[in-house]
Design a protein around this motif. Structure first.
Motif, PDB file in Angstrom:
ATOM      1  N   ALA A 619      25.076  -4.505 -17.989  1.00 38.68           N
ATOM      2  CA  ALA A 619      24.890  -5.312 -16.853  1.00 38.68           C
ATOM      3  C   ALA A 619      25.821  -4.723 -15.725  1.00 38.68           C
ATOM      4  O   ALA A 619      24.889  -4.540 -14.804  1.00 38.68           O
ATOM      5  N   LEU A 620      26.136  -3.579 -15.157  1.00 34.93           N
ATOM      6  CA  LEU A 620      27.084  -2.612 -14.666  1.00 34.93           C
ATOM      7  C   LEU A 620      25.550  -2.651 -14.248  1.00 34.93           C
ATOM      8  O   LEU A 620      25.664  -1.930 -12.573  1.00 34.93           O
ATOM      9  N   ILE A 621      25.098  -1.722 -15.123  1.00 39.39           N
ATOM     10  CA  ILE A 621      23.340  -0.684 -14.218  1.00 39.39           C
ATOM     11  C   ILE A 621      23.048  -1.738 -13.638  1.00 39.39           C
ATOM     12  O   ILE A 621      22.013  -1.119 -12.522  1.00 39.39           O
ATOM     13  N   HIS A 622      22.166  -2.752 -13.958  1.00 35.80           N
ATOM     14  CA  HIS A 622      21.467  -3.971 -12.900  1.00 35.80           C
ATOM     15  C   HIS A 622      21.854  -4.125 -11.901  1.00 35.80           C
ATOM     16  O   HIS A 622      21.144  -4.063 -11.165  1.00 35.80           O
ATOM     17  N   ARG A 623      23.361  -4.324 -11.595  1.00 32.37           N
ATOM     18  CA  ARG A 623      23.724  -4.764 -10.445  1.00 32.37           C
ATOM     19  C   ARG A 623      23.830  -3.507  -9.646  1.00 32.37           C
ATOM     20  O   ARG A 623      23.819  -3.518  -8.722  1.00 32.37           O
ATOM     21  N   LEU A 624      23.911  -2.182 -10.367  1.00 30.15           N
ATOM     22  CA  LEU A 624      24.399  -0.738  -9.531  1.00 30.15           C
ATOM     23  C   LEU A 624      22.709  -1.215  -8.754  1.00 30.15           C
ATOM     24  O   LEU A 624      22.956  -0.253  -7.405  1.00 30.15           O
ATOM     25  N   ASN A 625      21.634  -1.011  -9.748  1.00 28.51           N
ATOM     26  CA  ASN A 625      20.065  -1.246  -8.809  1.00 28.51           C
ATOM     27  C   ASN A 625      20.412  -2.111  -7.892  1.00 28.51           C
ATOM     28  O   ASN A 625      19.069  -1.938  -6.977  1.00 28.51           O
ATOM     29  N   GLN A 626      20.637  -3.284  -7.934  1.00 26.32           N
ATOM     30  CA  GLN A 626      20.908  -4.046  -7.297  1.00 26.32           C
ATOM     31  C   GLN A 626      21.367  -3.891  -5.296  1.00 26.32           C
ATOM     32  O   GLN A 626      21.009  -4.235  -4.657  1.00 26.32           O
ATOM     33  N   GLN A 627      22.468  -2.974  -5.419  1.00 25.90           N
ATOM     34  CA  GLN A 627      23.146  -3.013  -4.813  1.00 25.90           C
ATOM     35  C   GLN A 627      23.064  -1.998  -3.947  1.00 25.90           C
ATOM     36  O   GLN A 627      23.281  -1.359  -2.495  1.00 25.90           O
ATOM     37  N   PHE A 628      22.498  -0.645  -4.794  1.00 22.25           N
ATOM     38  CA  PHE A 628      21.739   0.735  -4.117  1.00 22.25           C
ATOM     39  C   PHE A 628      20.291   0.842  -4.272  1.00 22.25           C
ATOM     40  O   PHE A 628      19.696   0.148  -5.230  1.00 22.25           O
ATOM     41  N   ASP A 629      19.969   1.879  -4.232  1.00 18.41           N
ATOM     42  CA  ASP A 629      18.201   2.216  -3.885  1.00 18.41           C
ATOM     43  C   ASP A 629      18.564   2.602  -5.390  1.00 18.41           C
ATOM     44  O   ASP A 629      19.300   3.743  -5.361  1.00 18.41           O
ATOM     45  N   SER A 630      17.082   2.602  -5.625  1.00 17.03           N
ATOM     46  CA  SER A 630      17.096   2.736  -7.074  1.00 17.03           C
ATOM     47  C   SER A 630      16.595   4.771  -6.936  1.00 17.03           C
ATOM     48  O   SER A 630      16.695   5.391  -8.170  1.00 17.03           O
ATOM     49  N   ASN A 634      19.146   7.104  -9.374  1.00 15.51           N
ATOM     50  CA  ASN A 634      18.386   8.771  -9.759  1.00 15.51           C
ATOM     51  C   ASN A 634      18.770   9.896  -9.653  1.00 15.51           C
ATOM     52  O   ASN A 634      18.802  10.870 -10.424  1.00 15.51           O
ATOM     53  N   THR A 635      19.202  10.444  -8.055  1.00 15.84           N
ATOM     54  CA  THR A 635      19.720  11.952  -7.642  1.00 15.84           C
ATOM     55  C   THR A 635      21.355  11.615  -8.234  1.00 15.84           C
ATOM     56  O   THR A 635      21.140  13.059  -8.892  1.00 15.84           O
ATOM     57  N   LYS A 636      21.687  10.781  -8.849  1.00 18.27           N
ATOM     58  CA  LYS A 636      22.880  11.017  -8.496  1.00 18.27           C
ATOM     59  C   LYS A 636      23.166  10.981 -10.482  1.00 18.27           C
ATOM     60  O   LYS A 636      23.763  12.156 -10.830  1.00 18.27           O
ATOM     61  N   LEU A 637      21.969  10.343 -11.243  1.00 18.41           N
ATOM     62  CA  LEU A 637      21.968  10.612 -12.115  1.00 18.41           C
ATOM     63  C   LEU A 637      21.447  11.930 -12.738  1.00 18.41           C
ATOM     64  O   LEU A 637      22.025  12.805 -13.401  1.00 18.41           O
ATOM     65  N   ALA A 712      23.706  10.996 -21.057  1.00 15.99           N
ATOM     66  CA  ALA A 712      23.229  10.565 -19.753  1.00 15.99           C
ATOM     67  C   ALA A 712      21.735  10.790 -20.187  1.00 15.99           C
ATOM     68  O   ALA A 712      21.166  10.720 -18.989  1.00 15.99           O
ATOM     69  N   LEU A 713      20.857  11.538 -21.187  1.00 17.31           N
ATOM     70  CA  LEU A 713      19.642  11.122 -21.115  1.00 17.31           C
ATOM     71  C   LEU A 713      19.061   9.819 -22.050  1.00 17.31           C
ATOM     72  O   LEU A 713      17.792   9.267 -21.166  1.00 17.31           O
ATOM     73  N   ALA A 714      20.205   9.465 -22.227  1.00 17.15           N
ATOM     74  CA  ALA A 714      19.781   7.513 -22.617  1.00 17.15           C
ATOM     75  C   ALA A 714      20.180   7.069 -21.737  1.00 17.15           C
ATOM     76  O   ALA A 714      19.297   5.775 -20.846  1.00 17.15           O
ATOM     77  N   LEU A 715      20.573   7.367 -20.200  1.00 10.80           N
ATOM     78  CA  LEU A 715      20.865   6.849 -18.777  1.00 10.80           C
ATOM     79  C   LEU A 715      19.674   6.604 -17.945  1.00 10.80           C
ATOM     80  O   LEU A 715      19.185   6.019 -17.194  1.00 10.80           O
ATOM     81  N   GLN A 716      18.927   7.706 -18.110  1.00 16.05           N
ATOM     82  CA  GLN A 716      17.826   8.543 -17.922  1.00 16.05           C
ATOM     83  C   GLN A 716      17.102   7.750 -17.970  1.00 16.05           C
ATOM     84  O   GLN A 716      16.351   7.109 -16.985  1.00 16.05           O
ATOM     85  N   ASN A 717      17.078   7.436 -19.106  1.00 14.49           N
ATOM     86  CA  ASN A 717      15.503   6.414 -19.330  1.00 14.49           C
ATOM     87  C   ASN A 717      15.929   5.478 -19.010  1.00 14.49           C
ATOM     88  O   ASN A 717      14.379   4.301 -18.881  1.00 14.49           O
ATOM     89  N   TYR A 718      16.800   4.796 -19.155  1.00 16.47           N
ATOM     90  CA  TYR A 718      16.512   3.007 -19.299  1.00 16.47           C
ATOM     91  C   TYR A 718      16.163   2.937 -18.056  1.00 16.47           C
ATOM     92  O   TYR A 718      16.082   2.398 -17.378  1.00 16.47           O
ATOM     93  N   GLN A 719      17.119   4.839 -16.787  1.00 12.11           N
ATOM     94  CA  GLN A 719      17.365   3.858 -15.057  1.00 12.11           C
ATOM     95  C   GLN A 719      15.401   3.821 -15.214  1.00 12.11           C
ATOM     96  O   GLN A 719      14.856   3.611 -13.837  1.00 12.11           O
ATOM     97  N   LYS A 720      15.078   4.413 -15.600  1.00  8.38           N
ATOM     98  CA  LYS A 720      13.225   4.648 -15.229  1.00  8.38           C
ATOM     99  C   LYS A 720      12.612   3.490 -14.554  1.00  8.38           C
ATOM    100  O   LYS A 720      11.600   3.061 -14.124  1.00  8.38           O
ATOM    101  N   GLN A 721      12.729   2.233 -15.756  1.00 10.72           N
ATOM    102  CA  GLN A 721      12.148   1.194 -15.459  1.00 10.72           C
ATOM    103  C   GLN A 721      12.531   0.529 -14.217  1.00 10.72           C
ATOM    104  O   GLN A 721      11.761  -0.910 -13.762  1.00 10.72           O
ATOM    105  N   PHE A 722      13.006   0.568 -13.614  1.00  4.94           N
ATOM    106  CA  PHE A 722      13.907  -0.111 -11.923  1.00  4.94           C
ATOM    107  C   PHE A 722      12.880   1.348 -11.482  1.00  4.94           C
ATOM    108  O   PHE A 722      13.242   0.579 -10.348  1.00  4.94           O
ATOM    109  N   THR A 723      12.455   1.854 -11.363  1.00  7.08           N
ATOM    110  CA  THR A 723      11.123   3.106 -10.728  1.00  7.08           C
ATOM    111  C   THR A 723      10.235   2.717 -10.588  1.00  7.08           C
ATOM    112  O   THR A 723       9.006   3.516 -10.070  1.00  7.08           O
ATOM    113  N   ALA A 724       9.731   2.569 -11.771  1.00 11.31           N
ATOM    114  CA  ALA A 724       8.504   2.394 -12.428  1.00 11.31           C
ATOM    115  C   ALA A 724       7.482   1.478 -11.517  1.00 11.31           C
ATOM    116  O   ALA A 724       7.984   0.370 -10.362  1.00 11.31           O
TER     117      ALA A 724
END
Length: 724
Positions: A619-630, A634-637, A712-724
């Motif tokens: 839920a928090l990751i979804h909110r972050l992607n709505q507030q900030f550019d994906s 990714n760079t921050k991750l 960290a790797l799990a978060l990076q892989n999960y974040q890929k769906q927002f930049t696909a």
């Protein structure tokens, strides 16, 4: 005295030339003590001569400035001489001299203008300066080099020349100057003028000779040291060759006996024990030689250690060597040590004790060798207790002479190079001293010829709780329980492959063996593996670079666990492997028990592995992607994942030095960063770690670091769906 009137312009020229030469000397010999002060002295002397030429324009002011410059010139003269000969400089004496000199100079320049008294004051100053310089020359340590002694004699002569010429001027001093024509000067006066003109050059030549001779002496000493070091290294290599051949001979000989002796299980087991012990001795020797050759200190990793157990293991290991020489090898351990654990480097201490004991056995032909450890003092700090533990190794051997005691700890040194060393597992005391200093102690030795030697060192250690098993309370898996695991072994040496096959044959694991990274890539493309045993140095590339290129192809839950097989004794190299995604480093030669223990640990971790999504706050990751550019996220991750290596190295460093307050602050900061990024599982783990630190429990920082990388790797892989 009128000859000074004629000499001053030419003397100014020679002083300027001498100042230039001394400036060049300073550029050439900047490392030499005193050269800079001599350069200042010659420059101020040239300034004094130039001022005296213009004395007719404003006699009082110019005269006082010239006298001040003269004082500064000879102050630097003496200061440079004392620095060059490494003597203490007397500042108080020069304060007294300065007060008297400036009082006289001021009075006879501005109040009662008296040329003769000004000269007497200047003459007294120069005489004191020459006397102090000659004193420094006389009390300095004599040199064994002829050129240095000759240059010192030259400096003495130059000081006496200055004193003599100025004394002649003093004797011919006139209170009132008279007009004298150059042609009216006699031969003696002309000679005095010539000597006066040459004074700056004489001093400059003396300084230059001293600097050059000192440089030549340093080069001669360095050449002698290099020659001695080369000789010692040559003798050391001869000794090392002998030590290498001895265990090799034992391995070859006992292997041959295994083939010839009938099938007697007990006898075969004894022969195998000898071969294993000889091989481990070779491995230890190789590690010691590498560390000694690099000249680097071994970084200490503090771990809970039972000192009594370590002493017992050294005693058991080296007891056969003592029995072979009919020596009585005794172990004396303070009973209190059996129940205590201390934070210390678990690897260095046994190596020190092994070297000391093996040397004691080597140089003892009859009698006894005693290894002892005892508690001596207790120091109570605010929140922890320090204990002073004394270790000693004594023998009744040949002993050491007073001369040998002076160099026994030097690299490549040995008290008896010709002595038989075939029964020793160590190769010198230099490394032992270095390791003891790393542990915070000092290795001391006392000895008497024909009576024996005693090596002693004290360690101030922090007591701690007994270590918790790294595998927790969960029951270890038997080899049969590992049968479902699939393992890829990447090893180019066929003999090493055979050893690994032998270790793994009872586990019934599904093993595949390849010799190159290219073949390994092919197997990974076709099959899925749970574990990769990876040799780091292969014919077609480096194992670490190969694995880094493949890491991104795997999901966190599907990535195999990589175990490095390395011959690198360099701890920094092993730390680099762990920071780049290698789970474990096994140093060659690998024992079967160690390999199986690591595989059991890996198997336990894999069977209890959770879904990567359970590591994250979705839920928090979804909110972050709505507030900030994906892309920003990714760079921050990527930055966060890269800084984990540094952050966890810093955490372990703070834990090693017992900086508990800073450690807790660092853990709290990391926990907050993980919460803000949605790494809920890692934040929870860091919070539990903080509580464990407060409870003074032992932390497995390596496992925590590996867990953080997985998160960290799990978060990076999960974040890929927002930049696909």
């Amino acid at each position: 005295m009128q000859e000074l009137h004629f000499a001053m312009p030419i003397m100014s020229l020679t002083a300027i030339i001498s100042a230039g030469v001394m400036t060049l000397n300073w550029f050439m010999y900047q490392s030499a003590d005193g050269v800079k002060q001599w350069m200042y002295s010659m420059q101020l002397m040239a300034l004094t001569c130039l001022l005296l030429i213009g004395i007719s324009y404003q006699p009082e002011i110019i005269t006082f400035i010239a006298l001040t410059s003269l004082f500064a010139s000879f102050y630097f003269f003496v200061n440079g001489t004392e620095k060059f000969f490494r003597l203490a400089h007397s500042y108080r004496l020069w304060v007294v001299i300065g007060v008297i000199y400036f009082a006289l100079s001021s009075w006879f320049s501005f109040v009662d203008s008296n040329r003769a008294m000004r000269y007497i004051a200047s003459y007294s100053l120069v005489s004191v300066a020459m006397g102090l310089s000659i004193r420094s020359l006389m009390i300095c340590a004599p040199s064994q080099h002829q050129r240095t002694n000759l240059s010192r004699w030259g400096f003495l002569v130059s000081c006496l020349c200055v004193f003599a010429v100025l004394s002649i001027h003093l004797l011919t001093l006139d209170a009132q100057p008279k007009t004298v024509v150059l042609t009216s000067l006699n031969t003696a006066q002309v000679l005095v003028i010539a000597a006066t003109v040459c004074l700056p050059i004489i001093l400059c030549v003396a300084f230059s000779l001293l600097c050059g001779a000192q440089q030549l002496e340093k080069m001669a000493v360095l050449a002698q040291k290099n020659k001695q070091a080369s000789l010692l290294k040559g003798r050391f290599l001869t000794m090392l060759s002998h030590e290498l051949r001895t265990p090799l001979n034992a391995i070859v000989g006992h292997a041959d006996m295994l083939k010839r002796i009938p099938r007697e299980p007990q006898k075969h087991a004894q022969l195998c024990d000898v071969i294993s012990e000889a091989a481990l001795s070779l491995s230890d020797l190789a590690n010691q030689v590498l560390l000694q050759a690099k000249g680097e200190q071994v970084s200490s990793q503090l771990q809970p250690t039972n000192l009594a157990e370590q002493a017992h293991s050294v005693h058991e290991l080296l007891l056969p060597l003592a029995k072979n020489k009919d020596l009585d090898f005794k172990l004396r351990i303070d009973e209190r040590l059996s129940e205590l654990y201390f934070l210390t480097d678990k690897e260095s201490l046994p190596l020190v004790l092994k070297n000391l004991v093996s040397n004691a056995i080597k140089y003892t032909d009859y009698g006894e060798v005693i290894l002892s450890a005892s508690l001596h003092e207790q120091q109570v700090k605010e929140d922890y207790t320090l204990q002073v533990v004394r270790f000693s190794v004594s023998d009744t051997g040949v002993g050491l002479s007073k001369n040998a005691l002076d160099y026994i700890f030097e690299p490549f040194a040995s008290s008896q190079f010709e002595h038989n060393i075939s029964n020793s597992a160590g190769f010198g005391l230099s490394l032992s001293k270095q390791l003891v200093e790393n542990l915070g102690g000092e290795l001391e030795v006392s000895s008497e010829l024909s009576k024996g030697t005693v090596f002693t060192f004290d360690l101030v250690l922090s007591s701690c709780d007994a270590p918790v098993s790294q595998l927790g309370e969960e029951k270890m898996k038997s080899p049969e329980q590992l049968a479902s695991n699939r393992i890829l072994i990447v090893e180019d040496n066929l003999l090493n492959q055979e050893v690994l096959k032998h270790y793994l044959q009872d586990t019934k694991m599904q093993c595949e063996y390849v010799r190159t990274l290219k073949d390994a890539s092919g197997y990974i493309a076709d099959k899925q593996f749970d574990v990769i045993l990876l040799d780091m140095h292969l014919p077609d590339g480096h194992g670490l670079e190969w694995w880094q290129s493949l890491q991104s192809q795997f999901e966190p839950a599907q990535a195999p666990t990589v175990i490095a097989l390395t011959g690198d004794a360099d701890e920094q190299a092993q730390q680099r492997y762990l920071q780049q995604g290698i789970a474990y480093c096994l140093e060659k030669p690998v024992s079967g028990s160690t390999l199986l223990s690591v595989l059991e640990h890996v198997g336990t971790a894999q069977t209890t592995q959770i879904n990567p999504l359970q590591l994250l706050d979705e839920a928090l990751i979804h909110r972050l992607n709505q507030q900030f550019d994906s892309h920003f996220l990714n760079t921050k991750l990527m930055y966060l994942a890269d800084t984990f290596d540094y952050e966890f190295a810093q955490l372990q460093g703070l834990a090693d030095i017992q900086a508990i307050d800073q450690l807790e602050v660092k853990l709290q900061t990391l926990t907050q960063e993980c919460i803000e990024m949605g790494l809920k599982a890692l934040a929870q783990a860091l919070e539990e770690t903080k509580q464990a630190v407060q409870a003074k429990q032992v932390i497995d920082w390596r496992a925590l670091h590996h867990y953080a990388k997985q998160n960290a790797l799990a978060l990076q892989n999960y974040q890929k769906q927002f930049t696909a």
